[in-house]
Design a protein around this motif. Structure first.
Motif, PDB file in Angstrom:
ATOM      1  N   VAL A 385       0.858  -1.185   0.000  1.00  0.00           N
ATOM      2  CA  VAL A 385       0.000   0.000   0.000  1.00  0.00           C
ATOM      3  C   VAL A 385       0.896   1.239   0.000  1.00  0.00           C
ATOM      4  CG1 VAL A 385      -1.757   1.285   1.244  1.00  0.00           C
ATOM      5  CG2 VAL A 385      -1.843  -1.218   1.195  1.00  0.00           C
ATOM      6  N   GLU A 386       0.806   1.996  -1.070  1.00  0.00           N
ATOM      7  CA  GLU A 386       1.690   3.158  -1.242  1.00  0.00           C
ATOM      8  C   GLU A 386       0.988   4.474  -0.933  1.00  0.00           C
ATOM      9  OE1 GLU A 386       5.009   3.864  -4.524  1.00  0.00           O
ATOM     10  OE2 GLU A 386       3.008   4.276  -5.327  1.00  0.00           O
ATOM     11  N   GLU A 387      -0.302   4.578  -1.225  1.00  0.00           N
ATOM     12  CA  GLU A 387      -1.024   5.837  -1.017  1.00  0.00           C
ATOM     13  C   GLU A 387      -2.474   5.534  -0.692  1.00  0.00           C
ATOM     14  OE1 GLU A 387      -2.372   9.834  -3.541  1.00  0.00           O
ATOM     15  OE2 GLU A 387      -0.879   8.452  -4.367  1.00  0.00           O
ATOM     16  N   ILE A 388      -3.028   6.284   0.265  1.00  0.00           N
ATOM     17  CA  ILE A 388      -4.438   6.174   0.631  1.00  0.00           C
ATOM     18  C   ILE A 388      -5.038   7.567   0.548  1.00  0.00           C
ATOM     19  CG2 ILE A 388      -6.088   5.555   2.422  1.00  0.00           C
ATOM     20  CD1 ILE A 388      -4.076   3.597   3.533  1.00  0.00           C
ATOM     21  N   SER A 389      -5.973   7.752  -0.358  1.00  0.00           N
ATOM     22  CA  SER A 389      -6.664   9.035  -0.485  1.00  0.00           C
ATOM     23  C   SER A 389      -8.108   8.852  -0.036  1.00  0.00           C
ATOM     24  CB  SER A 389      -6.598   9.545  -1.929  1.00  0.00           C
ATOM     25  OG  SER A 389      -7.408   8.760  -2.763  1.00  0.00           O
ATOM     26  N   LEU A 390      -8.921   9.884  -0.265  1.00  0.00           N
ATOM     27  CA  LEU A 390     -10.322   9.790   0.148  1.00  0.00           C
ATOM     28  C   LEU A 390     -11.139   8.904  -0.773  1.00  0.00           C
ATOM     29  CD1 LEU A 390     -11.147  13.453   1.194  1.00  0.00           C
ATOM     30  CD2 LEU A 390     -10.773  11.492   2.665  1.00  0.00           C
ATOM     31  N   THR A 391     -10.668   8.665  -1.988  1.00  0.00           N
ATOM     32  CA  THR A 391     -11.474   7.926  -2.952  1.00  0.00           C
ATOM     33  C   THR A 391     -10.811   6.663  -3.485  1.00  0.00           C
ATOM     34  OG1 THR A 391     -10.606   9.333  -4.720  1.00  0.00           O
ATOM     35  CG2 THR A 391     -12.698   9.996  -3.698  1.00  0.00           C
ATOM     36  N   TYR A 392      -9.519   6.527  -3.359  1.00  0.00           N
ATOM     37  CA  TYR A 392      -8.847   5.367  -3.931  1.00  0.00           C
ATOM     38  C   TYR A 392      -7.594   5.035  -3.125  1.00  0.00           C
ATOM     39  CZ  TYR A 392      -5.772   8.899  -5.963  1.00  0.00           C
ATOM     40  OH  TYR A 392      -4.919   9.955  -6.127  1.00  0.00           O
ATOM     41  N   VAL A 393      -7.093   3.808  -3.370  1.00  0.00           N
ATOM     42  CA  VAL A 393      -5.865   3.320  -2.741  1.00  0.00           C
ATOM     43  C   VAL A 393      -4.916   2.899  -3.854  1.00  0.00           C
ATOM     44  CG1 VAL A 393      -4.857   1.561  -1.247  1.00  0.00           C
ATOM     45  CG2 VAL A 393      -7.068   2.559  -0.676  1.00  0.00           C
ATOM     46  N   VAL A 394      -3.672   3.305  -3.757  1.00  0.00           N
ATOM     47  CA  VAL A 394      -2.654   2.934  -4.734  1.00  0.00           C
ATOM     48  C   VAL A 394      -1.791   1.822  -4.138  1.00  0.00           C
ATOM     49  CG1 VAL A 394      -0.691   3.713  -6.100  1.00  0.00           C
ATOM     50  CG2 VAL A 394      -2.638   5.240  -5.733  1.00  0.00           C
ATOM     51  N   VAL A 395      -1.725   0.693  -4.825  1.00  0.00           N
ATOM     52  CA  VAL A 395      -0.920  -0.455  -4.398  1.00  0.00           C
ATOM     53  C   VAL A 395       0.213  -0.638  -5.393  1.00  0.00           C
ATOM     54  CG1 VAL A 395      -0.916  -2.932  -3.919  1.00  0.00           C
ATOM     55  CG2 VAL A 395      -2.915  -1.544  -3.308  1.00  0.00           C
ATOM     56  N   ARG A 396       1.443  -0.607  -4.899  1.00  0.00           N
ATOM     57  CA  ARG A 396       2.612  -0.870  -5.741  1.00  0.00           C
ATOM     58  C   ARG A 396       2.862  -2.362  -5.761  1.00  0.00           C
ATOM     59  NH1 ARG A 396       6.333   1.108  -2.844  1.00  0.00           N
ATOM     60  NH2 ARG A 396       7.467  -0.799  -2.334  1.00  0.00           N
ATOM     61  N   ILE A 397       2.629  -3.002  -6.913  1.00  0.00           N
ATOM     62  CA  ILE A 397       2.770  -4.447  -6.993  1.00  0.00           C
ATOM     63  C   ILE A 397       4.225  -4.802  -7.286  1.00  0.00           C
ATOM     64  CG2 ILE A 397       0.384  -4.864  -7.596  1.00  0.00           C
ATOM     65  CD1 ILE A 397       1.023  -4.908 -10.456  1.00  0.00           C
ATOM     66  N   TRP A 398       4.512  -6.076  -7.315  1.00  0.00           N
ATOM     67  CA  TRP A 398       5.889  -6.549  -7.258  1.00  0.00           C
ATOM     68  C   TRP A 398       6.748  -6.066  -8.432  1.00  0.00           C
ATOM     69  CZ3 TRP A 398       7.747  -9.636 -11.195  1.00  0.00           C
ATOM     70  CH2 TRP A 398       6.798 -10.158 -12.075  1.00  0.00           C
ATOM     71  N   ASP A 399       6.143  -5.829  -9.599  1.00  0.00           N
ATOM     72  CA  ASP A 399       6.919  -5.383 -10.751  1.00  0.00           C
ATOM     73  C   ASP A 399       6.888  -3.863 -10.917  1.00  0.00           C
ATOM     74  OD1 ASP A 399       4.311  -5.111 -11.416  1.00  0.00           O
ATOM     75  OD2 ASP A 399       4.395  -6.264 -13.278  1.00  0.00           O
ATOM     76  N   ASN A 400       6.550  -3.149  -9.805  1.00  0.00           N
ATOM     77  CA  ASN A 400       6.550  -1.676  -9.758  1.00  0.00           C
ATOM     78  C   ASN A 400       5.416  -1.037 -10.546  1.00  0.00           C
ATOM     79  OD1 ASN A 400       8.654  -1.218  -7.963  1.00  0.00           O
ATOM     80  ND2 ASN A 400      10.204  -1.201  -9.565  1.00  0.00           N
ATOM     81  N   ARG A 401       4.466  -1.823 -10.986  1.00  0.00           N
ATOM     82  CA  ARG A 401       3.243  -1.225 -11.510  1.00  0.00           C
ATOM     83  C   ARG A 401       2.391  -0.746 -10.337  1.00  0.00           C
ATOM     84  NH1 ARG A 401       0.246  -5.502 -14.718  1.00  0.00           N
ATOM     85  NH2 ARG A 401       1.295  -6.863 -13.224  1.00  0.00           N
ATOM     86  N   ARG A 402       1.505   0.219 -10.634  1.00  0.00           N
ATOM     87  CA  ARG A 402       0.613   0.746  -9.601  1.00  0.00           C
ATOM     88  C   ARG A 402      -0.818   0.289  -9.884  1.00  0.00           C
ATOM     89  NH1 ARG A 402       5.836   2.059  -8.865  1.00  0.00           N
ATOM     90  NH2 ARG A 402       6.120   3.490  -7.117  1.00  0.00           N
TER      91      ARG A 402
END
Length: 537
Positions: A385-402
């Motif tokens: 879990v890289e970022e948590i905003s009010l509307t979405y969550v950004v997950v950095r997966i193993w190959d550096n995609r978001r």
């Protein structure tokens, strides 16, 4: 006798020209409308702001002046009256009568307002008199015009007697040359002076902040670099434009500009304050609890969501304050509130998804099913879990995609959180071996691998090798190890690779296919030699 008669007629025409108002100005242009008090004041202001002072003089009662002085003095009085009205008496045309007879209660006068002068009140009013051809017209009264010079001396431009006439003769967009020059000086000089005041203020406050033991106030003072400049500039512009005697619309424009700059500065500083405070709290907690990673991640999540909520509220309030200064927007807002029945229901239904998303963000920050830095498996992907905003969550997966996921999904659908309560996890490695494989030797090899190649990945807690299942041709063996969630994947790969290499050196332990041939005696029974095991393939 005839010459004496002509002389008497000339004296009468010069002294009592009841039918020729402001005879020294000549006939008024067709655009001059003096039929009502409202049209007179409106026409005077329009012509004066356009710089047509000679035409504006037709709206004044100048009969107390000699005819030969009316053109020059009348234009000068019109200009001076314009500045006095702009500065001291904003005219509301809606309060003036639009009837040719004027206000019945005021008889032949219509009062515009009063201006204080030397402890007394000077009345500014228009009066109904006989114009050219005996037609009644409305003009600024003689008593008002006679007080213009005194009013101008008290409230007129300061430099009017110092600058050359060039600065007062013509207007561009309703402003004289000296006003344009003053605006350039106010806008340019105000910006330079605001920069200087900002630096002095920050230097002084930074000196005070360094006396304290906290670093938060130092960062807060530094955050004021930029936002502090705008209020200074707004105040300097407001003060500078006030002495330029600008027309009412231009004054209103700069007043709104100063107000808007102040609102933007406050909102800008609040955003900086939230960022600085959030960072300070995180660093403070991390310094006091360096080994409590769970608490640090939880606090970071709460601060991130709370900061987003306050930032959105700041943007909304600032935008509302900026728009409320415009009458059109204010009226629209009142109308919407007045008819908020069905409209409110429709808007509520339309915004239901947005509101639920916002509430989901707040709920996530309180319950914390995920936190910043957690290892999760969602939508079949493993990531952090890289970022948590009010509307979405950004997950950095193993190959550096978001992977961007709606925040409500973490409340509505199941997912794996490998760091929920602790980061210790168990990982398994499944191998297929022959029935003749020595399980105790495999256990010893696993221990050797973990204590040597894998010592930086293994947490030293769990290591085991068990026969997980017995198949028809092989044994299913499971090697179980424990590690931090960050290292588990790498440790499993290492154990799998090293055990495969270990089994390669023992071909007899690898999965083998066997076959048997049994010779049959004449009696139909297998011979004793057929009961011996067949050689391995």
């Amino acid at each position: 006798m005839f010459r004496a008669f002509l002389a008497v007629c000339w004296v009468l025409l010069v002294s009592l020209p009841a039918w020729a108002l402001n005879a020294g100005l000549g006939a008024p242009p067709p655009t001059v409308d003096r039929q009502t008090p409202q049209s007179t004041v409106k026409g005077f202001l329009a012509e004066a702001h356009a710089g047509n002072y000679a035409v504006a003089a037709h709206y004044l009662d100048l009969d107390f002046l000699p005819r030969d002085k009316q053109p020059e003095t009348g234009a000068q009085l019109a200009r001076r009256l314009k500045f006095v009205l702009d500065r001291k008496l904003p005219v509301d045309l809606s309060t003036l009568s639009s009837e040719p007879e004027g206000d019945p209660a005021e008889a032949r006068f219509d009062q515009i307002g009063t201006i204080s002068l030397e402890g007394a009140e000077v009345s500014i009013r228009v009066q109904r008199v006989l114009g050219n051809g005996g037609t009644p017209v409305w003009v600024f009264s003689e008593s008002t015009v006679k007080e213009v010079d005194r009013l101008f001396s008290a409230y007129g431009p300061v430099l009017t007697e110092v600058l050359p006439d060039f600065f007062f003769k013509r207007t561009v967009l309703g402003l004289e040359a000296w006003q344009w020059l003053g605006l350039l000086l106010v806008l340019g000089g105000g910006w330079a002076l605001s920069l200087l005041l900002e630096r002095l203020s920050l230097a002084f406050t930074m000196r005070l902040a360094r006396w304290t033991k906290f670093s938060w106030d130092d960062a807060l003072v530094d955050a004021g670099r930029g936002p502090l400049r705008l209020p200074y500039y707004a105040v300097l512009v407001a003060l500078g434009t006030s002495v330029l005697l600008l027309p009412r619309p231009v004054q209103t424009l700069f007043a709104r500009l100063s107000y808007s700059l102040t609102i933007v500065a406050v909102a800008w500083f609040i955003l900086r304050f939230l960022k600085v405070s959030s960072l300070y709290v995180q660093q403070r907690v991390a310094s006091k609890n360096p080994n409590d990673a769970d608490r640090i991640r939880g606090l970071s999540t709460q601060l991130a969501v709370l900061r987003h909520v306050l930032e959105v509220a700041t943007y909304v309030i600032a935008a509302a304050l900026l728009l409320m200064q415009f009458e059109v927007v204010r009226n629209v807002g009142v109308s919407l509130l007045a008819s908020a029945g069905l409209a409110g229901l429709v808007i509520g239904l339309a915004a239901q998804k947005s509101i639920s998303t916002l509430l989901a963000g707040i709920q996530l920050s309180v319950t914390q099913p995920i936190r910043m830095g957690d290892k999760v498996v969602v939508e079949g992907e493993f990531g952090t879990v890289e970022e948590i905003s009010l509307t979405y969550v950004v997950v950095r997966i193993w190959d550096n995609r978001r992977l961007v996921i709606p925040i409500a999904q973490f409340l509505d659908k199941p997912f794996q959180n490998w760091s929920r309560s602790h980061s210790e996890m168990l990982g398994e490695v499944i191998l297929q071996v022959d029935y003749f494989a020595d399980i105790d030797v495999l256990r010893a090899e696993l221990k050797r691998i973990l204590e040597n190649e894998g010592r930086q990945l293994w947490d030293g807690k769990v290591q085991s090798v068990v026969v997980l299942n017995v198949l028809d041709k092989t044994l299913s063996v499971r090697a179980l190890v424990s590690a931090d969630s960050n290292n588990l994947f790498d440790l499993r790969c290492l154990v799998r690779e090293r055990l495969v290499v270990f089994l390669r050196g023992r071909p007899g332990w690898l999965p083998t296919v066997r076959s048997e041939t049994r010779p049959v005696t004449p009696a139909g029974e297998p011979s004793p030699s057929a009961l011996a095991p067949a050689p391995r393939a």
